[in-house]
Design an enzyme around this catalytic site. Structure first.
Site, PDB file in Angstrom:
ATOM      1  N   LYS A 195       0.856  -1.196   0.000  1.00  0.00           N
ATOM      2  CA  LYS A 195       0.000   0.000   0.000  1.00  0.00           C
ATOM      3  C   LYS A 195       0.883   1.234   0.000  1.00  0.00           C
ATOM      4  O   LYS A 195       1.743   1.405   0.859  1.00  0.00           O
ATOM      5  CB  LYS A 195      -0.893  -0.010   1.232  1.00  0.00           C
ATOM      6  CG  LYS A 195      -1.722   1.234   1.362  1.00  0.00           C
ATOM      7  CD  LYS A 195      -2.735   1.126   2.459  1.00  0.00           C
ATOM      8  CE  LYS A 195      -3.415   2.466   2.651  1.00  0.00           C
ATOM      9  NZ  LYS A 195      -4.383   2.426   3.744  1.00  0.00           N
ATOM     10  N   LYS A 249      -2.366  -1.433  -3.714  1.00  0.00           N
ATOM     11  CA  LYS A 249      -3.221  -0.255  -3.609  1.00  0.00           C
ATOM     12  C   LYS A 249      -2.377   1.003  -3.681  1.00  0.00           C
ATOM     13  O   LYS A 249      -1.364   1.062  -3.005  1.00  0.00           O
ATOM     14  CB  LYS A 249      -3.958  -0.332  -2.271  1.00  0.00           C
ATOM     15  CG  LYS A 249      -4.824   0.835  -1.978  1.00  0.00           C
ATOM     16  CD  LYS A 249      -5.480   0.645  -0.655  1.00  0.00           C
ATOM     17  CE  LYS A 249      -6.101   1.981  -0.309  1.00  0.00           C
ATOM     18  NZ  LYS A 249      -6.244   2.196   1.081  1.00  0.00           N
TER      19      LYS A 249
HETATM   20  C1  PBG Z   1      -7.158   3.335   5.706  1.00  0.00           C
HETATM   21  C2  PBG Z   1      -7.511   3.270   4.293  1.00  0.00           C
HETATM   22  C3  PBG Z   1      -7.377   4.253   3.305  1.00  0.00           C
HETATM   23  C4  PBG Z   1      -7.973   3.724   2.174  1.00  0.00           C
HETATM   24  C5  PBG Z   1      -8.414   2.440   2.481  1.00  0.00           C
HETATM   25  N1  PBG Z   1      -8.109   2.185   3.782  1.00  0.00           N
HETATM   26  C6  PBG Z   1      -6.826   5.616   3.343  1.00  0.00           C
HETATM   27  C7  PBG Z   1      -5.464   5.890   3.787  1.00  0.00           C
HETATM   28  O1  PBG Z   1      -4.635   5.009   3.945  1.00  0.00           O
HETATM   29  O2  PBG Z   1      -5.188   7.070   4.027  1.00  0.00           O
HETATM   30  C8  PBG Z   1      -8.142   4.436   0.870  1.00  0.00           C
HETATM   31  C9  PBG Z   1      -9.251   3.944   0.008  1.00  0.00           C
HETATM   32  C10 PBG Z   1      -9.618   4.855  -1.089  1.00  0.00           C
HETATM   33  O3  PBG Z   1      -8.985   5.892  -1.348  1.00  0.00           O
HETATM   34  O4  PBG Z   1     -10.602   4.531  -1.764  1.00  0.00           O
HETATM   35  N2  PBG Z   1      -5.867   3.132   6.070  1.00  0.00           N
END
Ligand code: PBG
Length: 328
Positions: A195, A249
């Site tokens: 991520k 992601k």
């Molecule tokens: C939480 C999380 C996030 C997303 C999914 N889980 C945001 C982040 O890490 O700041 C983003 C999902 C999206 O943008 O659709 N950690």
């Protein structure tokens, strides 16, 4: 191969021929639909930067889940907007919290949807970070204890799959151990394994109401967008700690990573087409700058080409409807 013996256009002459030689297909069975659950009843509030996506109370979540299941979408992933936020994200451990309540409400129906929960602190902390802050740093190991407890809270409420998205080191192992010890041997872990610290999460932070609160950025725990060898190391660790499925992601800007992860590990590999990817297509479509439906389909087939078995996408119901109208 050389011209004029080979003329690739021959196979593109008609719809039938193009269908005959098509390599990939988008299928509804590979979609997971993200949903945002808030307190109250009969609440359904559109997220301003995500047209068509709502913050909803549990009763409304259940109603939309009925439509989602009727469309053949196999699962949803729930994000919570809690009543209260504090520095340690305590409300994420509340058995009566928004997410457990929503899971229970879904479980009371006959719905067979796979219920996945996002396991993270950022929805529950007043500072918007994915871990607790100690001495000005995101404290990895103390965060693990809270994440493991949060995953248990979701499992007890009836979650099928937990999806840790925090990017703390060791969280998959901590969650697996906690689940196993409590007897939740069959609850699966879908790890947000690679991520990235990404600008494409912007609209999501509106959706969970953390956009204004967040101080600084998440670069001490989320990955540097310049790296993909590191993604393989991250994924390897999560698999070793017990991840059943891994995720990359954001999605489209990281298709090379999806491909590398799939080839290196052969694990069930998912991509998250995140909020910013969704909103860009929606905004351009609303302005008449591109054909939204076509851009959506093209973006989704890209994940298949890259090797993903499934996609977490806000487009899920829209695509499922199109596929039902005109199957591939
Ligand atoms: C939480 C999380 C996030 C997303 C999914 N889980 C945001 C982040 O890490 O700041 C983003 C999902 C999206 O943008 O659709 N950690």
């Amino acid at each position: 191969m050389s011209f004029p013996l080979h003329r690739p256009r021959r196979l593109r002459r008609t719809e039938k021929l193009r269908n005959l030689v098509r390599e990939r297909e988008i299928n509804t069975a590979g979609f997971i639909y993200p949903m945002f659950v808030c307190p109250g009843t009969k609440v359904r509030k559109e997220v301003s930067s995500m047209p068509g996506i709502h913050q909803q109370s549990a009763d409304q979540i259940v109603e939309e889940c009925r439509e989602v299941e009727a469309l053949g979408i196999p699962g949803i992933i729930l994000f919570g907007l809690p009543e209260t936020k504090d520095p340690r994200g305590s409300s994420s451990l509340n058995a009566d919290g928004v997410v457990p309540k929503a899971i229970e409400a879904i479980r009371k129906t006959k719905l067979k949807l796979l219920v996945i929960t996002d396991v993270c602190l950022c929805e529950y902390t007043d500072h918007g970070h994915c871990g607790v802050i100690e001495d000005g740093e995101i404290a990895n190991d103390h965060t693990l204890e809270i994440l493991a407890e949060q995953a248990l809270t979701h499992a007890r409420a009836g979650a099928d799959i937990v999806a840790p998205s925090d990017m703390m080191d060791g969280r998959v192992g901590a969650i697996r151990a906690a689940l196993d010890q409590a007897g939740f041997l069959d609850v699966q872990i879908m790890a947000y394994a690679a991520k990235y610290a990404s600008a494409f999460y912007g609209p999501f932070r509106d959706a969970i109401g953390s956009a204004k609160a967040l101080t600084g950025d998440k670069r001490t725990y989320q990955m540097d967008s310049a790296n993909s060898d590191e993604a393989l190391r991250e994924v390897e660790l999560d698999i070793a700690e017990g991840a059943d499925m891994v995720m990359v992601k954001p999605g489209m800007p990281y298709l090379d990573v999806v491909r590398r992860v799939k080839e290196a590990f052969g694990m069930p590999t998912f991509a998250y087409q995140v909020s910013g990817e969704y909103s860009m297509i929606m905004a351009a479509a609303q302005n008449g700058w591109l054909d939204g439906e076509k851009a959506m389909m093209e973006s989704l087939i890209a994940f298949k080409r890259a090797g993903a078995c499934g996609v977490l996408t806000y487009f899920a119901p829209r695509v499922a409807e199109i596929l039902r109208r005109s199957p591939p």
